[in-house]
Design a protein around this motif. Sequence first.
Motif, short mmCIF file in Angstrom:
data_model
loop_
_atom_site.label_atom_id
_atom_site.label_comp_id
_atom_site.label_asym_id
_atom_site.label_seq_id
_atom_site.Cartn_x
_atom_site.Cartn_y
_atom_site.Cartn_z
N PHE A 1 9.55 -6.21 -67.27
CA PHE A 1 10.85 -6.87 -67.43
C PHE A 1 10.70 -8.39 -67.45
CE2 PHE A 1 14.65 -8.71 -65.29
CZ PHE A 1 15.57 -8.45 -66.28
N GLU A 2 9.90 -8.93 -66.54
CA GLU A 2 9.71 -10.39 -66.48
C GLU A 2 9.00 -10.90 -67.74
OE1 GLU A 2 10.99 -12.47 -64.38
OE2 GLU A 2 11.91 -10.87 -63.20
N LEU A 3 8.03 -10.15 -68.24
CA LEU A 3 7.32 -10.56 -69.46
C LEU A 3 8.25 -10.52 -70.67
CD1 LEU A 3 3.95 -8.70 -68.81
CD2 LEU A 3 4.25 -11.19 -68.95
N LEU A 4 9.08 -9.49 -70.75
CA LEU A 4 10.04 -9.40 -71.85
C LEU A 4 11.07 -10.51 -71.78
CD1 LEU A 4 10.81 -5.56 -72.15
CD2 LEU A 4 9.63 -7.00 -73.82
N LYS A 5 11.49 -10.84 -70.56
CA LYS A 5 12.51 -11.88 -70.40
C LYS A 5 12.01 -13.23 -70.91
CE LYS A 5 13.93 -12.90 -66.19
NZ LYS A 5 14.67 -12.85 -64.90
N LYS A 6 10.72 -13.48 -70.76
CA LYS A 6 10.15 -14.73 -71.28
C LYS A 6 10.13 -14.74 -72.81
CE LYS A 6 7.07 -15.55 -67.34
NZ LYS A 6 5.64 -15.60 -66.90
N ASP A 7 9.92 -13.57 -73.40
CA ASP A 7 9.80 -13.47 -74.86
C ASP A 7 11.15 -13.32 -75.53
OD1 ASP A 7 7.75 -12.92 -77.19
OD2 ASP A 7 9.36 -11.44 -77.39
N SER A 8 12.00 -12.42 -75.00
CA SER A 8 13.30 -12.15 -75.62
C SER A 8 14.25 -11.56 -74.59
CB SER A 8 13.14 -11.17 -76.79
OG SER A 8 14.40 -10.72 -77.24
N LYS A 9 15.30 -12.30 -74.27
CA LYS A 9 16.26 -11.82 -73.27
C LYS A 9 16.97 -10.53 -73.73
CE LYS A 9 17.14 -16.03 -70.65
NZ LYS A 9 15.85 -16.64 -71.00
N ALA B 1 5.18 -5.55 -77.78
CA ALA B 1 4.88 -4.42 -76.89
C ALA B 1 3.40 -4.40 -76.51
CB ALA B 1 5.29 -3.11 -77.55
N GLN B 2 2.52 -4.58 -77.48
CA GLN B 2 1.09 -4.56 -77.21
C GLN B 2 0.68 -5.73 -76.32
OE1 GLN B 2 -1.00 -2.22 -77.69
NE2 GLN B 2 0.29 -0.92 -79.00
N ASP B 3 1.31 -6.88 -76.55
CA ASP B 3 1.01 -8.06 -75.72
C ASP B 3 1.42 -7.82 -74.28
OD1 ASP B 3 0.25 -10.85 -75.32
OD2 ASP B 3 2.40 -11.20 -75.05
N VAL B 4 2.60 -7.24 -74.06
CA VAL B 4 3.08 -6.93 -72.72
C VAL B 4 2.15 -5.92 -72.04
CG1 VAL B 4 4.94 -5.82 -71.41
CG2 VAL B 4 5.49 -7.49 -73.19
N ILE B 5 1.76 -4.89 -72.79
CA ILE B 5 0.88 -3.86 -72.24
C ILE B 5 -0.46 -4.46 -71.79
CG2 ILE B 5 -0.53 -1.84 -72.87
CD1 ILE B 5 1.90 -0.94 -74.59
N GLU B 6 -1.04 -5.33 -72.61
CA GLU B 6 -2.33 -5.94 -72.25
C GLU B 6 -2.20 -6.80 -71.00
OE1 GLU B 6 -5.32 -5.27 -73.52
OE2 GLU B 6 -4.18 -3.73 -74.63
N GLN B 7 -1.08 -7.54 -70.89
CA GLN B 7 -0.90 -8.37 -69.71
C GLN B 7 -0.69 -7.53 -68.45
OE1 GLN B 7 1.35 -12.14 -70.01
NE2 GLN B 7 1.93 -11.46 -72.08
N ARG C 1 6.23 3.55 -75.13
CA ARG C 1 7.48 4.13 -75.64
C ARG C 1 8.71 3.44 -75.04
NH1 ARG C 1 4.60 8.98 -74.92
NH2 ARG C 1 5.70 9.37 -72.95
N SER C 2 8.65 3.15 -73.74
CA SER C 2 9.80 2.51 -73.08
C SER C 2 10.03 1.11 -73.62
CB SER C 2 9.59 2.47 -71.56
OG SER C 2 8.56 1.57 -71.21
N LEU C 3 8.96 0.41 -73.96
CA LEU C 3 9.09 -0.93 -74.53
C LEU C 3 9.71 -0.88 -75.93
CD1 LEU C 3 5.67 -2.41 -73.39
CD2 LEU C 3 7.92 -3.16 -72.61
N LEU C 4 9.26 0.07 -76.73
CA LEU C 4 9.79 0.20 -78.09
C LEU C 4 11.26 0.61 -78.07
CD1 LEU C 4 6.86 1.89 -80.07
CD2 LEU C 4 7.47 -0.54 -79.94
N LYS C 5 11.66 1.43 -77.09
CA LYS C 5 13.06 1.86 -77.00
C LYS C 5 13.99 0.68 -76.71
CE LYS C 5 12.51 6.70 -75.62
NZ LYS C 5 12.66 7.68 -74.51
N SER C 6 13.44 -0.37 -76.11
CA SER C 6 14.26 -1.55 -75.83
C SER C 6 14.47 -2.40 -77.07
CB SER C 6 13.60 -2.40 -74.74
OG SER C 6 12.45 -3.06 -75.23
#
Length: 274
Positions: A57-65, A32-38, A20-25
């Motif tokens: 946060f670090e995984l999201l930053k690599k994908d989309s700032k 989101a699923q990729d981040v969760i699996e990692q 939920r927190s990932l989707l809210k961003s």
Amino acid sequence: MKIVKHSGDIVDFDVNKLHRSLLKSGTDETTAQDVIEQIKSQLYEGISTKKIYKLAFELLKKDSKPYAARYNLRASLEMLGPAGFYFEKYVSMLFRKLGYQTRINLELQGRCVTHEVDVALQKDNQITMVECKFHSNRESVSDVKVPMYILSRFNDLRSQPHVLFEEKDFINKCLIVTNNRFTEDAAKFAVCSGLELLSWDLPKGNNLRNLIDTMQLYPITCLTTLSVGEKEQLLMQQVILVNQLRESADSLEFIGLSPVRIKNILKEVKALCN
């Protein structure tokens, strides 16, 4: 899998809460699923929620700032300190965007004593005093003593006219704003006493997080392309909102950033505000 919350409480890892927190961003489902699996592959017994947040946060930053910046929103509000001076200015800017006239850092004489008022608002012939309760760490909350104390100040101030927006203004509303949360008793007391609250999660559907996203009033502290020191320098220049950088990049040149850095920062600014 047991994890340790900011408060020190030990709870079960809730993958749905992370989702939920990932989707809210603004993150799409695939990301989101990729981040969760990692993250799941790096979990261990007793890992802290702070560590999980940092991994996400670090995984999201690599994908989309921009996703990372939105995910970092609550932490970025905690950087508007250390004493909350910039948070008060941020609150004033937020209400200006909502169509209010605002004034900040006032000293007003009540019937009994003098009071410092963080922000005053005017709209539709209503004058509101705003008390800002800033917290620089996630564990801190505003308990019932906060609205109790502020109610007594409100009662002392509203009995007297003040020179605010006109020569004789009477304060008729009171709002308490915090970047964190209110306890259940604090919320109950405020409602019972006629005080209004604005926090990270209150009121439902129109809370601080939703207002920031709806109006795109992101603080510069959420930008991933700026260092902590650079953010502090911009705050000292009264550059508090991301949109201020969008309107003028002069402040980035002023703190000595290279044209390449400025280009990358403005790219994140544009993506975040679009």
